[in-house]
Every structure is written in C-alpha cells, then in structure tokens.
Design a protein around this motif. Structure first.
Motif, PDB file in Angstrom:
ATOM      1  N   GLY A 158      -1.225   6.925  -4.141  1.00 13.84           N
ATOM      2  CA  GLY A 158      -2.194   6.726  -3.460  1.00 13.84           C
ATOM      3  C   GLY A 158      -3.548   6.003  -4.352  1.00 13.84           C
ATOM      4  O   GLY A 158      -4.323   6.010  -3.514  1.00 13.84           O
ATOM      5  N   LEU A 159      -3.555   6.101  -5.393  1.00 10.00           N
ATOM      6  CA  LEU A 159      -4.385   5.239  -5.995  1.00 10.00           C
ATOM      7  C   LEU A 159      -4.382   3.644  -5.538  1.00 10.00           C
ATOM      8  O   LEU A 159      -5.746   3.309  -5.285  1.00 10.00           O
ATOM      9  CB  LEU A 159      -4.690   5.999  -7.607  1.00 10.00           C
ATOM     10  CG  LEU A 159      -5.101   7.155  -7.942  1.00 10.00           C
ATOM     11  CD1 LEU A 159      -4.374   7.146  -9.679  1.00 10.00           C
ATOM     12  CD2 LEU A 159      -6.006   7.182  -8.127  1.00 10.00           C
ATOM     13  N   LEU A 160      -3.680   3.062  -5.470  1.00 14.23           N
ATOM     14  CA  LEU A 160      -3.437   2.160  -4.849  1.00 14.23           C
ATOM     15  C   LEU A 160      -4.155   1.638  -3.199  1.00 14.23           C
ATOM     16  O   LEU A 160      -4.546   0.511  -2.914  1.00 14.23           O
ATOM     17  CB  LEU A 160      -1.903   1.252  -4.515  1.00 14.23           C
ATOM     18  CG  LEU A 160      -1.624   0.970  -6.061  1.00 14.23           C
ATOM     19  CD1 LEU A 160       0.515   0.277  -6.237  1.00 14.23           C
ATOM     20  CD2 LEU A 160      -2.306   0.160  -6.780  1.00 14.23           C
ATOM     21  N   VAL A 161      -4.089   2.581  -2.253  1.00 17.32           N
ATOM     22  CA  VAL A 161      -3.772   3.331  -1.471  1.00 17.32           C
ATOM     23  C   VAL A 161      -5.683   3.312  -1.289  1.00 17.32           C
ATOM     24  O   VAL A 161      -6.314   2.258  -0.641  1.00 17.32           O
ATOM     25  CB  VAL A 161      -3.628   3.898  -0.160  1.00 17.32           C
ATOM     26  CG1 VAL A 161      -3.876   4.104   1.120  1.00 17.32           C
ATOM     27  CG2 VAL A 161      -1.557   2.675  -0.386  1.00 17.32           C
ATOM     28  N   TRP A 162      -6.009   4.413  -2.074  1.00 18.50           N
ATOM     29  CA  TRP A 162      -7.229   4.218  -1.837  1.00 18.50           C
ATOM     30  C   TRP A 162      -8.380   3.075  -3.134  1.00 18.50           C
ATOM     31  O   TRP A 162      -9.051   2.781  -2.392  1.00 18.50           O
ATOM     32  CB  TRP A 162      -8.199   5.427  -3.459  1.00 18.50           C
ATOM     33  CG  TRP A 162      -8.600   5.846  -2.987  1.00 18.50           C
ATOM     34  CD1 TRP A 162      -9.502   6.564  -2.324  1.00 18.50           C
ATOM     35  CD2 TRP A 162      -9.737   5.731  -4.089  1.00 18.50           C
ATOM     36  NE1 TRP A 162     -11.244   6.908  -2.924  1.00 18.50           N
ATOM     37  CE2 TRP A 162     -11.182   6.832  -4.307  1.00 18.50           C
ATOM     38  CE3 TRP A 162      -9.594   5.600  -5.145  1.00 18.50           C
ATOM     39  CZ2 TRP A 162     -12.313   6.714  -4.303  1.00 18.50           C
ATOM     40  CZ3 TRP A 162     -10.989   5.339  -6.272  1.00 18.50           C
ATOM     41  CH2 TRP A 162     -12.311   5.681  -5.847  1.00 18.50           C
ATOM     42  N   THR A 163      -7.382   2.266  -3.720  1.00 17.82           N
ATOM     43  CA  THR A 163      -8.664   1.028  -4.463  1.00 17.82           C
ATOM     44  C   THR A 163      -8.435   0.023  -3.194  1.00 17.82           C
ATOM     45  O   THR A 163      -9.620   0.065  -3.414  1.00 17.82           O
ATOM     46  CB  THR A 163      -7.727   1.135  -5.300  1.00 17.82           C
ATOM     47  OG1 THR A 163      -6.752   0.707  -5.616  1.00 17.82           O
ATOM     48  CG2 THR A 163      -7.985   1.801  -6.562  1.00 17.82           C
ATOM     49  N   THR A 165      -8.466   0.698  -0.135  1.00 15.77           N
ATOM     50  CA  THR A 165      -9.741   0.507   0.703  1.00 15.77           C
ATOM     51  C   THR A 165     -10.790   0.873   0.867  1.00 15.77           C
ATOM     52  O   THR A 165     -12.100   0.165   1.198  1.00 15.77           O
ATOM     53  CB  THR A 165      -8.998   2.017   1.933  1.00 15.77           C
ATOM     54  OG1 THR A 165      -9.273   3.201   0.936  1.00 15.77           O
ATOM     55  CG2 THR A 165      -8.279   2.290   2.488  1.00 15.77           C
ATOM     56  N   MET A 166     -11.573   1.148  -0.202  1.00 15.43           N
ATOM     57  CA  MET A 166     -12.988   1.189  -1.503  1.00 15.43           C
ATOM     58  C   MET A 166     -12.686  -0.136  -1.457  1.00 15.43           C
ATOM     59  O   MET A 166     -14.197  -0.757  -1.098  1.00 15.43           O
ATOM     60  CB  MET A 166     -12.986   1.814  -2.867  1.00 15.43           C
ATOM     61  CG  MET A 166     -12.007   3.252  -2.265  1.00 15.43           C
ATOM     62  SD  MET A 166     -13.357   4.160  -1.327  1.00 15.43           S
ATOM     63  CE  MET A 166     -14.765   4.473  -2.101  1.00 15.43           C
ATOM     64  N   VAL A 167     -12.341  -1.027  -1.185  1.00 14.34           N
ATOM     65  CA  VAL A 167     -12.551  -2.691  -1.654  1.00 14.34           C
ATOM     66  C   VAL A 167     -13.101  -3.236  -0.869  1.00 14.34           C
ATOM     67  O   VAL A 167     -13.655  -4.380  -0.488  1.00 14.34           O
ATOM     68  CB  VAL A 167     -11.447  -3.469  -2.802  1.00 14.34           C
ATOM     69  CG1 VAL A 167     -11.690  -5.007  -2.218  1.00 14.34           C
ATOM     70  CG2 VAL A 167     -10.882  -2.697  -3.762  1.00 14.34           C
ATOM     71  N   LYS A 168     -12.380  -2.892   0.721  1.00 15.53           N
ATOM     72  CA  LYS A 168     -12.580  -3.512   1.695  1.00 15.53           C
ATOM     73  C   LYS A 168     -13.501  -4.054   2.011  1.00 15.53           C
ATOM     74  O   LYS A 168     -14.671  -2.972   1.841  1.00 15.53           O
ATOM     75  CB  LYS A 168     -11.543  -3.607   2.473  1.00 15.53           C
ATOM     76  CG  LYS A 168     -10.892  -4.131   2.914  1.00 15.53           C
ATOM     77  CD  LYS A 168     -10.050  -3.272   3.808  1.00 15.53           C
ATOM     78  CE  LYS A 168      -8.216  -4.114   3.519  1.00 15.53           C
ATOM     79  NZ  LYS A 168      -7.312  -4.031   5.117  1.00 15.53           N
TER      80      LYS A 168
END
Length: 168
Positions: A158-163, A165-168
C-alpha cells in the motif's frame, strides 16, 4: 534404639537415630529424616518405631520404595535389612548389625514407555496412534505470525502504491 544408615555416598548425613513413634522421611527440610536428593519425594514415607520393631510406610512417593526389586507400600524392616527409597539405599541398624558397604550414587535410566518395534521397521507399518511423552504444540502462534506477516506485506505494498501515485 534402631538407626537408619544411609548407604549411598551422595547423601551427606550417614546415620539417623529413629525415635519411638512416627518419623517422616523426605526431601523437604521439615522431615525428621531429611534426605536432600531429587529422587526422594518431599514427603516420601514414615518410619514407625515400636521398641526394636521398625515399620516403613510409603505415603505416595513418586519414585517408590523397594526391598530388593519389589516395590513396597508398607513393610516391617528387620535389623540389617537393606532397602531403597527413590534411588537412595538404606539399612536398618541396631545391636550387632554389621553395616553394609556404602554405594556410589548413580542415576538410574528408566525405559521409555513406548519404543520402536523392530518388526515395524522392517515392514514399514506404524500404528495410527503411538502414545508418547511428547505432545504436539498448538499452531496458534504460527497462525498469528503468518497473519501479522501478511498484514505487514499489505501495508508495504500500500505504501509503495501510494508513493508511486504521489510521484506522478
């Protein structure tokens, strides 16, 4: 007056005077005859002295009481007689009794309740249920450990997916 002679060398006190009446024997320090050995129960038995007659009664000891190889619950002990409580050898002493030689204390190895039958080894057959002294541990701890591991993996994903999506 009868004496209780300890024949096993590992016990520090060698002789006890048995008084008329009841004398308890055991590992606990409040016994009249205190034997600090693990094979002796806390309250192993009772000696009853009536004049020169000594009667011993086992009071539910764990390792038993024996004359020779025969287990006893209650017996009249004659002067000079050798007997065993747990793994410690004793003798009843008195007038004219020659003391038996002392013995080295040795741990006795007791057989397991159920071993492997050689016939089972050759045939490959094994009983469905073999009673042993070992019990299978519950898998509850393992189940909790797996659940925590899965939860941590989901949090990391979940943290990997969240980071991402935030980077884009």
């Amino acid at each position: 007056m009868p004496k209780l002679i300890v024949l096993t060398e590992s016990v520090p006190v060698k002789t006890y005077e048995l008084q008329d009446g009841v004398s308890t024997v055991g590992r606990s320090e409040d016994n009249v005859v205190h034997i600090p050995d693990a094979s002796i129960s806390s309250y192993h038995g009772e000696f009853t002295v009536n004049g020169e007659e000594v009667t011993f009664r086992d009071i539910g000891s764990t390792n038993g009481s024996f004359i020779g190889d025969e287990q006893i619950v209650e017996a009249v002990l004659m002067p000079g007689q050798v007997f065993r409580l747990g793994f410690i050898d004793f003798q009843i002493g008195g007038e004219g009794v020659v003391e038996a030689p002392r013995k080295k204390g040795t741990a006795k190895i007791l057989p397991m309740r159920r071993g492997v039958n050689p016939a089972e080894l050759e045939t490959g057959k094994r009983p469905v249920h073999t009673p042993t002294d070992f019990h299978q541990k519950s898998s509850r701890g393992q189940t909790i450990f797996i659940a925590i591991g899965i939860a941590l993996c989901l949090i990391v994903i979940g943290l990997l997916v969240w980071t991402m999506t935030m980077v884009k």
